[in-house]
Write a protein that holds these residues in place. Structure first.
Motif, PDB file in Angstrom:
ATOM      1  N   PHE A  33       0.963   3.959   1.766  1.00 16.56           N
ATOM      2  CA  PHE A  33       1.348   4.635   3.021  1.00 16.56           C
ATOM      3  C   PHE A  33       1.102   3.699   4.199  1.00 16.56           C
ATOM      4  O   PHE A  33       0.336   2.734   4.090  1.00 16.56           O
ATOM      5  N   PRO A  68      -9.393  -4.650   0.988  1.00 17.54           N
ATOM      6  CA  PRO A  68      -9.867  -5.298  -0.223  1.00 17.54           C
ATOM      7  C   PRO A  68     -10.352  -6.721   0.039  1.00 17.54           C
ATOM      8  O   PRO A  68      -9.578  -7.572   0.497  1.00 17.54           O
ATOM      9  N   LEU A  90     -13.970  -6.461   7.401  1.00 14.45           N
ATOM     10  CA  LEU A  90     -14.250  -5.966   8.753  1.00 14.45           C
ATOM     11  C   LEU A  90     -15.676  -6.327   9.144  1.00 14.45           C
ATOM     12  O   LEU A  90     -16.591  -6.184   8.333  1.00 14.45           O
ATOM     13  N   ALA A 103       0.847  -1.197   0.000  1.00 14.04           N
ATOM     14  CA  ALA A 103       0.000   0.000   0.000  1.00 14.04           C
ATOM     15  C   ALA A 103       0.884   1.249   0.000  1.00 14.04           C
ATOM     16  O   ALA A 103       2.037   1.201   0.431  1.00 14.04           O
TER      17      ALA A 103
HETATM   18  C1  HEC Z   1      -4.127  -6.347   0.823  1.00  9.36           C
HETATM   19  C2  HEC Z   1      -3.513  -5.095   1.040  1.00  9.36           C
HETATM   20  C3  HEC Z   1      -4.291  -3.978   1.725  1.00  9.36           C
HETATM   21  C4  HEC Z   1      -5.031  -4.056   2.895  1.00  9.36           C
HETATM   22  C5  HEC Z   1      -5.235  -5.264   3.790  1.00  9.36           C
HETATM   23  C6  HEC Z   1      -5.563  -2.750   3.101  1.00  9.36           C
HETATM   24  N1  HEC Z   1      -5.162  -1.897   2.101  1.00  9.36           N
HETATM   25 FE1  HEC Z   1      -5.637   0.073   1.913  1.00  9.36          FE
HETATM   26  N2  HEC Z   1      -4.666   0.142   0.126  1.00  9.36           N
HETATM   27  C7  HEC Z   1      -3.923  -0.874  -0.421  1.00  9.36           C
HETATM   28  C8  HEC Z   1      -3.367  -0.433  -1.683  1.00  9.36           C
HETATM   29  C9  HEC Z   1      -2.471  -1.251  -2.606  1.00  9.36           C
HETATM   30  C10 HEC Z   1      -3.819   0.873  -1.881  1.00  9.36           C
HETATM   31  C11 HEC Z   1      -3.517   1.796  -3.083  1.00  9.36           C
HETATM   32  C12 HEC Z   1      -4.264   1.377  -4.304  1.00  9.36           C
HETATM   33  C13 HEC Z   1      -5.719   1.504  -4.164  1.00  9.36           C
HETATM   34  O1  HEC Z   1      -6.206   2.575  -3.774  1.00  9.36           O
HETATM   35  O2  HEC Z   1      -6.442   0.519  -4.483  1.00  9.36           O
HETATM   36  C14 HEC Z   1      -4.635   1.205  -0.719  1.00  9.36           C
HETATM   37  C15 HEC Z   1      -5.275   2.425  -0.540  1.00  9.36           C
HETATM   38  C16 HEC Z   1      -5.863   2.821   0.645  1.00  9.36           C
HETATM   39  C17 HEC Z   1      -6.368   4.156   0.899  1.00  9.36           C
HETATM   40  C18 HEC Z   1      -6.355   5.314  -0.094  1.00  9.36           C
HETATM   41  C19 HEC Z   1      -7.624   5.286  -0.895  1.00  9.36           C
HETATM   42  C20 HEC Z   1      -7.698   6.379  -1.926  1.00  9.36           C
HETATM   43  O3  HEC Z   1      -8.823   6.663  -2.341  1.00  9.36           O
HETATM   44  O4  HEC Z   1      -6.655   6.897  -2.317  1.00  9.36           O
HETATM   45  C21 HEC Z   1      -6.842   4.154   2.178  1.00  9.36           C
HETATM   46  C22 HEC Z   1      -7.439   5.334   2.927  1.00  9.36           C
HETATM   47  C23 HEC Z   1      -6.669   2.832   2.712  1.00  9.36           C
HETATM   48  N3  HEC Z   1      -6.076   2.043   1.740  1.00  9.36           N
HETATM   49  C24 HEC Z   1      -7.048   2.409   3.974  1.00  9.36           C
HETATM   50  C25 HEC Z   1      -7.038   1.100   4.405  1.00  9.36           C
HETATM   51  C26 HEC Z   1      -7.566   0.654   5.672  1.00  9.36           C
HETATM   52  C27 HEC Z   1      -8.174   1.570   6.732  1.00  9.36           C
HETATM   53  C28 HEC Z   1      -7.386  -0.687   5.728  1.00  9.36           C
HETATM   54  C29 HEC Z   1      -7.824  -1.630   6.831  1.00  9.36           C
HETATM   55  C30 HEC Z   1      -9.156  -1.477   7.330  1.00  9.36           C
HETATM   56  C31 HEC Z   1      -6.735  -1.093   4.501  1.00  9.36           C
HETATM   57  N4  HEC Z   1      -6.542   0.029   3.719  1.00  9.36           N
HETATM   58  C32 HEC Z   1      -6.367  -2.391   4.175  1.00  9.36           C
HETATM   59  C33 HEC Z   1      -3.736  -2.134   0.121  1.00  9.36           C
HETATM   60  C34 HEC Z   1      -4.377  -2.618   1.246  1.00  9.36           C
END
Ligand code: HEC
Length: 463
Positions: free
Chosen positions: A46, A72, A91, A44
């Motif tokens: 950040f 996801p 969740l 991810a």
């Molecule tokens: C399997 C890996 C994975 C998990 C688990 C995951 N993320 Fe992410 N997340 C990503 C990736 C890769 C991106 C950037 C690409 C995208 O936006 O799809 C991202 C993007 C985001 C963004 C930016 C969205 C935007 O519109 O730019 C947020 C906020 C975020 N995640 C929050 C969370 C939170 C809160 C959780 C847990 C509840 C979580 N993510 C769990 C991989 C993950």
């Protein structure tokens, strides 16, 4: 007395829902659902390892948690209730409420940080742990800045002098932003490549995936002397770069109780009309032996809208996996907590809906009639399963398919794996290998569409 205490407690909860604290309520949820990817060096963009990380992006985090885009996970809860997935990272409603209540509170209390789960720290290079062997492409592949690229097929000898049992594998591209997918096939000693999509891969990288770890009773077999054939598909994104994909393998110490196989149930005859917002496709097969299905991995391209896998018992369809909103960027594997037992001769099928309308924001061209093809602008419909054979018997090959033969063009497209307009040696698997010389009328090592049509017409007359 007891009753009044109970009432008092109820009143407190109703009137002043305490704001959850970060350390004991929020951090454990984030650790379970987010930081696998959101940490230093994770996939991810950040980290979300600290309270400050969350508050800095509070509105954005609240939005994606609220609308369900993060974490996801795309299997609908109904199907999950019937067949739970061991890698389910969605969740619960309660966890969502806790997270949102904290983010939307004014005070965002931190609590005693010594009670929070320790941060995971930087992501390791290999998610499956340190591989016993790492094999890499024989050379870097130059990725063009724009246009499309044909599939790149590169063969890497394993040099294994004994059969190996693989307990975990991971495919690691170096140019992740440009990789559409990598399929890795095990090619037995002396054989040409198998038909790419149809016969199931040994290992794969797709957006959102790329590694497998089996439990102690299971492993995949890599026969001695095998080569690994890497089929790499790059989608240029404006930046020229070089990719040198690697695969990491973790060996099992001893032969496992169960050998894991992979097969693709695929519909190469698909034919989607222009501007059709909900085009249905489906294909079914008959289980050639008793099977135990361990996981599903749906594969479509950007017009894929929804996907369902089912088995049919006594004419009644039972859903095994239901993806209401398919997302090309998250081609996840859905792993059953308890594998699904399927008796020999049971029908297993997949069905999907494609959105070829302008309302689909990732549709490359709604005016195009879409067939099976390799490029992201074409489509595919494949349900990959991982399975084992509890009572032995044949594995799933293309013979188990009840394919619907619609027209020559899509048959040809399915065999022309690199989509360059001709079937070359090594493409199309065993069926083509046996017929290659007969079909290649002018012996130039290419079967053109005209040669293919002539050969098929003659063969049909002969039958
Ligand atoms: C399997 C890996 C994975 C998990 C688990 C995951 N993320 Fe992410 N997340 C990503 C990736 C890769 C991106 C950037 C690409 C995208 O936006 O799809 C991202 C993007 C985001 C963004 C930016 C969205 C935007 O519109 O730019 C947020 C906020 C975020 N995640 C929050 C969370 C939170 C809160 C959780 C847990 C509840 C979580 N993510 C769990 C991989 C993950």
């Amino acid at each position: 007395m007891t009753l009044s205490i109970a009432i008092a407690i109820l009143c407190i909860q109703a009137t002043a829902d305490p704001v959850p604290t970060y350390a004991t309520a929020v951090a454990p949820i984030v650790a379970q659902a987010c930081t696998e990817c959101h940490r230093g060096g994770g996939i991810a963009p950040f980290s979300l390892e600290s309270a400050a990380d969350l508050t800095n992006r509070a509105a954005m985090v609240a939005r994606v948690v609220g609308d369900g885009t993060m974490p996801p996970w795309f299997a609908t809860a109904d199907a999950v209730a019937a067949h739970r997935f061991r890698n389910d990272r969605s969740l619960s409603d309660a966890d969502k409420s806790t997270l949102l209540a904290w983010l939307q509170s004014e005070s965002r209390p931190i609590g005693d940080l010594s009670k929070a789960p320790p941060p995971r720290g930087a992501a390791p290079e290999w998610r499956v742990g340190k591989p016993d062997v790492v094999l890499e492409l024989p050379h870097g592949v130059e990725i063009k800045p724009d246009g499309t690229m044909p599939y790149v097929n590169l063969r890497v000898p394993t040099g294994f002098t004994q059969d190996k049992w693989i307990r975990a594998w991971e495919v690691l591209p170096t140019a992740r932003a440009q990789v559409h997918h990598v399929l890795v096939f095990a090619v037995p000693e002396g054989a040409k490549g198998p038909m790419a999509e149809a016969h199931g891969f040994f290992a794969a990288y797709v957006p959102g995936g790329g590694f497998r770890q089996y439990d102690a009773t299971r492993a995949k077999k890599l026969p001695k002397g095998s080569d690994l054939l890497f089929q790499l598909h790059y989608t240029p994104n404006g930046k020229a770069t070089i990719d040198r994909t690697r695969i990491g393998l973790v060996f099992a110490d001893a032969p496992p109780e169960h050998e894991v196989h992979t097969a693709g149930i695929f519909d190469s005859q698909l034919d989607i009309a222009p501007n059709d917002a909900s085009h249905r496709e489906g294909i079914a097969m008959t289980a050639p032996a008793d099977l135990r299905i361990l996981s599903w991995m749906p594969h479509m391209h950007t017009r894929g809208k929804s996907f369902r896998a089912y088995r049919e018992v006594d004419g009644v369809r039972e859903t095994l996996l239901d993806i209401a909103h398919y997302d090309f960027n998250w081609q996840l594997s859905y792993d059953y907590a308890t594998p699904i037992e399927v008796k020999r001769a049971t029908t297993i099928g997949i069905e999907a809906v494609f959105d070829n309308s302008a309302a689909n924001p990732v549709n490359p061209d709604p005016s195009k009639r879409v067939r099976w093809g390799q490029q992201t602008t074409d489509e595919m419909l494949i349900g990959y399963i991982e399975y084992e054979l509890p009572n032995g018997g044949p594995t799933i090959g293309s013979g188990g398919m009840r394919a619907r033969i619609r027209d020559r063009a899509s048959q040809f497209a399915a065999l022309d794996e690199n989509a360059n307009g001709a079937i070359e040696r090594g493409e199309g698997g065993e069926v083509v290998r046996r017929a290659f010389d007969a079909a290649d009328a002018d012996h130039d090592d290419k079967i053109t569409r005209a040669e293919f049509d002539a050969f098929m017409a003659q063969r049909n007359r002969a039958n």
